[in-house]
Scaffold this motif. Structure first.
Motif, PDB file in Angstrom:
ATOM      1  N   ASP A 128       0.855  -1.190   0.000  1.00  0.00           N
ATOM      2  CA  ASP A 128       0.000   0.000   0.000  1.00  0.00           C
ATOM      3  C   ASP A 128       0.887   1.234   0.000  1.00  0.00           C
ATOM      4  O   ASP A 128       2.120   1.142  -0.066  1.00  0.00           O
ATOM      5  CB  ASP A 128      -0.936  -0.027   1.218  1.00  0.00           C
ATOM      6  N   ALA A 129       0.274   2.402   0.106  1.00  0.00           N
ATOM      7  CA  ALA A 129       0.998   3.677   0.032  1.00  0.00           C
ATOM      8  C   ALA A 129       2.108   3.759   1.076  1.00  0.00           C
ATOM      9  O   ALA A 129       1.992   3.238   2.188  1.00  0.00           O
ATOM     10  CB  ALA A 129       0.018   4.832   0.223  1.00  0.00           C
ATOM     11  N   VAL A 130       3.200   4.446   0.693  1.00  0.00           N
ATOM     12  CA  VAL A 130       4.329   4.682   1.605  1.00  0.00           C
ATOM     13  C   VAL A 130       4.151   6.063   2.222  1.00  0.00           C
ATOM     14  O   VAL A 130       4.197   7.085   1.534  1.00  0.00           O
ATOM     15  CB  VAL A 130       5.666   4.591   0.849  1.00  0.00           C
ATOM     16  N   LEU A 131       3.941   6.091   3.546  1.00  0.00           N
ATOM     17  CA  LEU A 131       3.552   7.329   4.235  1.00  0.00           C
ATOM     18  C   LEU A 131       4.713   8.041   4.920  1.00  0.00           C
ATOM     19  O   LEU A 131       4.620   9.238   5.204  1.00  0.00           O
ATOM     20  CB  LEU A 131       2.469   7.017   5.274  1.00  0.00           C
ATOM     21  N   GLY A 132       5.779   7.314   5.223  1.00  0.00           N
ATOM     22  CA  GLY A 132       6.892   7.924   5.948  1.00  0.00           C
ATOM     23  C   GLY A 132       8.219   7.307   5.564  1.00  0.00           C
ATOM     24  O   GLY A 132       8.297   6.117   5.237  1.00  0.00           O
ATOM     25  N   LEU A 133       9.290   8.125   5.585  1.00  0.00           N
ATOM     26  CA  LEU A 133      10.645   7.672   5.261  1.00  0.00           C
ATOM     27  C   LEU A 133      11.641   8.278   6.231  1.00  0.00           C
ATOM     28  O   LEU A 133      11.457   9.406   6.704  1.00  0.00           O
ATOM     29  CB  LEU A 133      11.034   8.076   3.834  1.00  0.00           C
ATOM     30  N   SER A 134      12.713   7.522   6.521  1.00  0.00           N
ATOM     31  CA  SER A 134      13.787   8.058   7.361  1.00  0.00           C
ATOM     32  C   SER A 134      15.107   7.436   6.922  1.00  0.00           C
ATOM     33  O   SER A 134      15.239   6.208   6.872  1.00  0.00           O
ATOM     34  CB  SER A 134      13.532   7.749   8.842  1.00  0.00           C
ATOM     35  N   TRP A 135      16.065   8.307   6.601  1.00  0.00           N
ATOM     36  CA  TRP A 135      17.396   7.852   6.196  1.00  0.00           C
ATOM     37  C   TRP A 135      18.287   7.775   7.425  1.00  0.00           C
ATOM     38  O   TRP A 135      18.253   8.642   8.299  1.00  0.00           O
ATOM     39  CB  TRP A 135      17.969   8.815   5.168  1.00  0.00           C
ATOM     40  N   ASN A 136      19.123   6.725   7.477  1.00  0.00           N
ATOM     41  CA  ASN A 136      20.047   6.538   8.586  1.00  0.00           C
ATOM     42  C   ASN A 136      21.382   7.193   8.242  1.00  0.00           C
ATOM     43  O   ASN A 136      22.102   6.736   7.358  1.00  0.00           O
ATOM     44  CB  ASN A 136      20.242   5.037   8.851  1.00  0.00           C
ATOM     45  N   LYS A 137      21.706   8.286   8.927  1.00  0.00           N
ATOM     46  CA  LYS A 137      22.901   9.057   8.603  1.00  0.00           C
ATOM     47  C   LYS A 137      24.195   8.333   8.979  1.00  0.00           C
ATOM     48  O   LYS A 137      25.262   8.654   8.447  1.00  0.00           O
ATOM     49  CB  LYS A 137      22.853  10.425   9.302  1.00  0.00           C
ATOM     50  N   GLU A 138      24.110   7.371   9.892  1.00  0.00           N
ATOM     51  CA  GLU A 138      25.292   6.607  10.293  1.00  0.00           C
ATOM     52  C   GLU A 138      25.542   5.456   9.325  1.00  0.00           C
ATOM     53  O   GLU A 138      26.658   5.261   8.837  1.00  0.00           O
ATOM     54  CB  GLU A 138      25.107   6.071  11.709  1.00  0.00           C
ATOM     55  N   TYR A 139      24.511   4.688   9.058  1.00  0.00           N
ATOM     56  CA  TYR A 139      24.590   3.600   8.081  1.00  0.00           C
ATOM     57  C   TYR A 139      23.929   4.111   6.800  1.00  0.00           C
ATOM     58  O   TYR A 139      22.735   3.954   6.584  1.00  0.00           O
ATOM     59  CB  TYR A 139      23.887   2.358   8.628  1.00  0.00           C
ATOM     60  N   ARG A 140      24.748   4.713   5.941  1.00  0.00           N
ATOM     61  CA  ARG A 140      24.225   5.568   4.884  1.00  0.00           C
ATOM     62  C   ARG A 140      23.477   4.817   3.784  1.00  0.00           C
ATOM     63  O   ARG A 140      22.817   5.440   2.954  1.00  0.00           O
ATOM     64  CB  ARG A 140      25.371   6.378   4.281  1.00  0.00           C
ATOM     65  N   ASN A 141      23.578   3.513   3.775  1.00  0.00           N
ATOM     66  CA  ASN A 141      22.847   2.723   2.773  1.00  0.00           C
ATOM     67  C   ASN A 141      21.489   2.250   3.280  1.00  0.00           C
ATOM     68  O   ASN A 141      20.769   1.543   2.573  1.00  0.00           O
ATOM     69  CB  ASN A 141      23.665   1.505   2.355  1.00  0.00           C
ATOM     70  N   ILE A 142      21.112   2.666   4.484  1.00  0.00           N
ATOM     71  CA  ILE A 142      19.909   2.157   5.132  1.00  0.00           C
ATOM     72  C   ILE A 142      18.788   3.207   5.111  1.00  0.00           C
ATOM     73  O   ILE A 142      18.986   4.367   5.475  1.00  0.00           O
ATOM     74  CB  ILE A 142      20.192   1.727   6.592  1.00  0.00           C
ATOM     75  N   LEU A 143      17.611   2.773   4.694  1.00  0.00           N
ATOM     76  CA  LEU A 143      16.426   3.621   4.630  1.00  0.00           C
ATOM     77  C   LEU A 143      15.261   2.869   5.258  1.00  0.00           C
ATOM     78  O   LEU A 143      15.026   1.694   4.953  1.00  0.00           O
ATOM     79  CB  LEU A 143      16.102   3.958   3.175  1.00  0.00           C
ATOM     80  N   ALA A 144      14.528   3.533   6.152  1.00  0.00           N
ATOM     81  CA  ALA A 144      13.340   2.942   6.773  1.00  0.00           C
ATOM     82  C   ALA A 144      12.094   3.534   6.143  1.00  0.00           C
ATOM     83  O   ALA A 144      12.071   4.718   5.779  1.00  0.00           O
ATOM     84  CB  ALA A 144      13.335   3.186   8.275  1.00  0.00           C
ATOM     85  N   SER A 145      11.048   2.711   6.030  1.00  0.00           N
ATOM     86  CA  SER A 145       9.799   3.181   5.417  1.00  0.00           C
ATOM     87  C   SER A 145       8.607   2.732   6.246  1.00  0.00           C
ATOM     88  O   SER A 145       8.607   1.661   6.864  1.00  0.00           O
ATOM     89  CB  SER A 145       9.665   2.643   3.989  1.00  0.00           C
ATOM     90  N   ALA A 146       7.566   3.566   6.258  1.00  0.00           N
ATOM     91  CA  ALA A 146       6.307   3.279   6.941  1.00  0.00           C
ATOM     92  C   ALA A 146       5.205   3.261   5.914  1.00  0.00           C
ATOM     93  O   ALA A 146       5.203   4.058   4.980  1.00  0.00           O
ATOM     94  CB  ALA A 146       6.032   4.341   8.006  1.00  0.00           C
TER      95      ALA A 146
END
Length: 493
Positions: free
Chosen positions: A259-277
């Motif tokens: 379904d729709a992606v409502l939120g995103l957060s990039w990890n500044k320490e582990y720069r290849n990591i992105l979280a999604s809600a």
């Protein structure tokens, strides 16, 4: 409307963004398979049929008129032609005398007598060239200087969604100038963005925007490229759609949101990591370099609106949901149930305090803002963590909030009640020190700049980016004068 705003750190963007490469054979085939061109042709055919609907009783004259109308329509002049009478068009065609177009009158030289008439030694000698400095000025506008601030706005206008890359420059007279440097058309209505510098295309650093939308895919766009038509990376999404009668069967890519992606957060320490809600009730952790989902968490029973990595402990992730809870999880222990914080309404936004490792705030659909200290959390399901404070910040949904990166205890909130407010949170006793209606309509997003921390970018339903230089507020100067002197932005824009 402007749904999301992301600041790009100064000096990261290329001074002269590259031009996009022409689409590859595979990309062209993908466009053909999508059926977009067929739809355009069908639309053109319908318009042509309307323009060629003539009266048989006046066949000869009206055939000429129909041809003129069709030609004008192809040039985008249909509205002008439609206002001209039929007789005027016929007279105009007769005056042109197209049947004798190729016959030249004696004594008239249509073409020059030699090469000397075709060019001037320099543009300065050409009397027909005006505003000769325009090209150089346009070229100058395309240069992004190291001290320019870059703001990316995810917006939608007239059913067209795009990313606007805007430049905020300091002028020599102390004023500021803001303009759109370039824009990228995106295929779906944007809901959230996250800037990331992970070198997806190699090198030490990139300049990318991850976009969550009404679609289940997360697109990552290179904003150092002008006129780009394809994202650099797509995380998840729809693999195939099959239709059988009125029924539709959707096949998703491996580990994709549904379904729709409502939120995103990039990890500044582990720069290849992105979280999604997502509205599918899940939270996912992605590796953008491998385009794979490393972890899926299903700790909520309703839509997940927001996620945020802890800047002090980059393995810790917060997620806020419409199920009236905020969940804290350690990515290293995904099987652990985590810690839950109960709130009084749907979660709209949340943020870690950049000046305190243990505190975060969450804004809610009922207009309230609540703060929690994670040290008081308990994993016991029967134990509720008491908030550090709760304030009735707005009369409608508190849609967005953002901590000031320089000044401790300074929080900005925005609301669909069209107001933006500044709060002093000292000693967990919040007080409103300034408020403004920025004329942005219902406010959907507010964001402080790390490089210019007294600039607050504001986006809302009116679709025009607003900037609030909060150092121009007397209450801010009185309370935080030493910080303003430490890093003073340009005068009020």
């Amino acid at each position: 409307m402007i749904a999301a705003i992301s600041w790009v750190p100064k000096g990261v963007a290329k001074s002269v963004p590259a031009e996009a490469d022409p689409p590859s054979k595979e990309e062209i085939e993908q466009i053909l398979k999508s059926g977009l061109l067929d739809k355009c042709e069908d639309s053109d055919d319908e318009e042509a049929e309307e323009d060629m609907n003539v009266d048989e009783s006046k066949e000869n004259e009206d055939d000429e008129v129909a041809v003129a109308l069709a030609a004008a329509d192809a040039l985008g002049k249909a509205t002008q032609v439609s206002s001209v009478g039929t007789d005027d068009i016929i007279d105009g065609l007769k005056e042109l005398d197209m049947d004798n177009y190729d016959e030249e009158e004696e004594g008239i030289e249509l073409f020059g007598s030699g090469l000397k008439d075709l060019y001037y030694a320099s543009n300065d000698m050409d009397p027909y060239l005006k505003d000769k400095d325009n090209d150089s000025e346009e070229d100058d506008d395309m240069i992004i200087r190291p001290d320019d601030s870059v703001i990316v706005c995810a917006s939608n206008e007239d059913d067209v969604s795009h990313l606007e890359i805007m430049i905020l420059e300091d002028l020599s007279d102390g004023e500021t100038n803001m303009y759109v440097h370039h824009a990228l058309i995106i295929p779906a209505f944007p809901l959230c963005t996250a800037w990331l510098d992970c070198p997806i295309k190699g090198g030490e650093r990139g300049n990318f925007i991850a976009v969550g939308s009404m679609e289940p895919a997360i697109e990552i766009w290179d904003i150092d490229i002008i006129d780009e038509v394809q994202p650099s990376v797509i995380l998840g999404g729809i693999a195939d759609i099959k239709r059988k009668g009125k029924k539709k069967s959707i096949k998703y890519k491996k580990d994709s949101h549904k379904d729709a992606v409502l939120g995103l957060s990039w990890n500044k320490e582990y720069r290849n990591i992105l979280a999604s809600a997502s509205a599918d009730h899940s939270v996912k952790v992605w590796d953008v370099t491998t385009e794979a989902c490393n972890l899926t968490m299903n700790d909520h029973t309703d839509k997940v609106q927001a996620v945020a990595w802890n800047p002090f402990a980059p393995q810790i992730l917060l997620s806020g949901s419409f199920d009236h809870t905020v969940c804290l999880k350690d990515g290293r222990k995904p099987s652990h149930s985590g810690f839950k914080f109960s709130v009084g309404a749907d979660v709209e936004s949340l943020a870690w305090d950049p000046h305190s490792e243990y505190s975060f705030v969450v804004s809610l659909e009922n207009g309230t803002v609540t703060s929690f200290d994670i040290r008081a959390a308990s994993s016991a399901s029967t134990s509720e963590t008491k908030p550090s404070f709760t304030i009735h910040a707005h009369d409608k949904a508190a849609s967005s909030l953002c901590f000031n990166p320089l000044v401790p205890n300074l929080l900005a909130t925005g609301s669909t009640d069209k107001m933006v407010k500044l709060w002093d949170l000292t000693n967990n006793q919040p007080s409103c020190i300034a408020s403004r209606n920025p004329k942005a309509g219902a406010v959907f997003t507010v964001s402080f700049s790390d490089d210019c921390p007294f600039f607050l970018a504001i986006g809302g339903s009116k679709g025009k980016l607003q900037l609030w230089n909060i150092s121009s507020e007397d209450a801010v100067l009185k309370k935080y004068g030493k910080y303003v002197a430490q890093k003073k932005p340009s005068p009020k824009s």
